[in-house]
Design an enzyme around this catalytic site. Structure first.
Site, short mmCIF file in Angstrom:
data_model
loop_
_atom_site.label_atom_id
_atom_site.label_comp_id
_atom_site.label_asym_id
_atom_site.label_seq_id
_atom_site.Cartn_x
_atom_site.Cartn_y
_atom_site.Cartn_z
N HIS A 62 -31.80 26.54 -41.53
CA HIS A 62 -32.15 28.24 -41.92
C HIS A 62 -31.71 29.17 -42.83
O HIS A 62 -32.74 29.75 -43.06
CB HIS A 62 -31.77 29.23 -39.89
CG HIS A 62 -31.53 30.11 -40.33
ND1 HIS A 62 -31.53 31.00 -39.05
CD2 HIS A 62 -32.93 31.37 -40.71
CE1 HIS A 62 -32.06 31.86 -39.16
NE2 HIS A 62 -32.42 32.19 -40.40
N GLU A 105 -34.70 34.21 -46.31
CA GLU A 105 -33.45 34.10 -46.25
C GLU A 105 -32.79 34.31 -48.09
O GLU A 105 -32.05 34.98 -47.76
CB GLU A 105 -33.38 32.14 -46.48
CG GLU A 105 -34.17 31.65 -44.80
CD GLU A 105 -32.47 32.62 -43.79
OE1 GLU A 105 -31.86 32.91 -44.27
OE2 GLU A 105 -33.30 33.30 -43.11
N HIS A 109 -29.44 36.51 -47.67
CA HIS A 109 -28.52 35.93 -47.60
C HIS A 109 -28.62 35.82 -49.11
O HIS A 109 -27.39 36.08 -49.54
CB HIS A 109 -28.53 34.91 -47.27
CG HIS A 109 -28.48 35.60 -45.72
ND1 HIS A 109 -27.90 36.05 -45.08
CD2 HIS A 109 -29.75 35.38 -44.77
CE1 HIS A 109 -27.71 36.56 -43.74
NE2 HIS A 109 -29.50 35.91 -43.87
#
Length: 211
Positions: A62, A105, A109
């Site tokens: 993930h 992502e 992040h």
């Protein structure tokens, strides 16, 4: 007035750490999502590559999330483009099922990692490979009901150096959602109190089978 402006600037500065500059974090959280749970909740008809059954996704990456001892940075400024090229995303389809997930992502992040897109995704793969999955339980062949403590114990047993305070099981609607494993910037296992405190509170969780 000048003192008031100075005070307001100081207060604003205190609010900035969570929108931190890239590389200003303490450790990583590798988030391993149990794909059958996600598919059952979000794509029961199997309309996406993650859930259509042609590729048997069990635990997917993930993400690899920069984390602080308290809180985490996200959506950091980066000189890298926001979009992840298809040519790069597609080389990770074995662990990250779609370019959409890879892009999300990266923006949320990866931009906070201080790494280039290419090195960030290489680091995700390295972190993913470091974790040994207990195959007899997580091969996805049959649906199971497991204690969250047992899941943690299985991972600890399979991964020398991993301790219970470095792993957290998360759940959603009674189903296993994710395994979150805390790692240093050099990808060694390490404790993470806040992540651990946000683990699933259920004693037992369902572990759906692969589609």
């Amino acid at each position: 007035m000048a003192r008031l402006i100075g005070l307001l600037v100081a207060i604003a500065a205190l609010a900035l750490p969570q929108m931190a500059r890239a590389d200003n974090f303490d450790f990583y959280v590798l988030s391993l999502s149990w794909s059958p749970s996600w598919c059952a909740a979000n794509d029961p008809d199997g309309s996406t590559a993650q859930c259509d059954g042609r590729r048997k996704y069990a635990f997917i990456a993930h993400g690899l999330w920069p984390q602080n001892e308290r809180g985490w940075p996200e959506y950091c400024a980066s000189r890298e483009p926001e979009r992840v090229p298809q040519s790069l995303a597609s080389t990770y389809y074995d662990i990250i099922p779609s370019a959409g997930l890879a892009g999300y992502e990266w923006r949320k992040h990866g931009t906070c990692s201080g790494l280039s897109q290419r090195i960030y995704f290489e680091t995700i793969r390295s972190a993913y490979r470091k974790v040994r999955l207990p195959p007899s339980i997580f091969d996805g062949r049959i649906a199971r009901k497991l204690a969250t403590d047992e899941i943690e114990a299985l991972f600890v047993r399979a991964n020398p150096g991993l301790t219970r305070d470095a792993i957290a099981v998360t759940c959603d609607r009674g189903q296993l959602s994710e395994i979150r494993i805390c790692m240093s910037k050099s990808l060694g296992f390490r404790a993470c109190e806040e992540v651990n405190n946000n683990a699933c509170r259920a004693r037992m969780v369902g572990v759906p089978a692969l589609p």
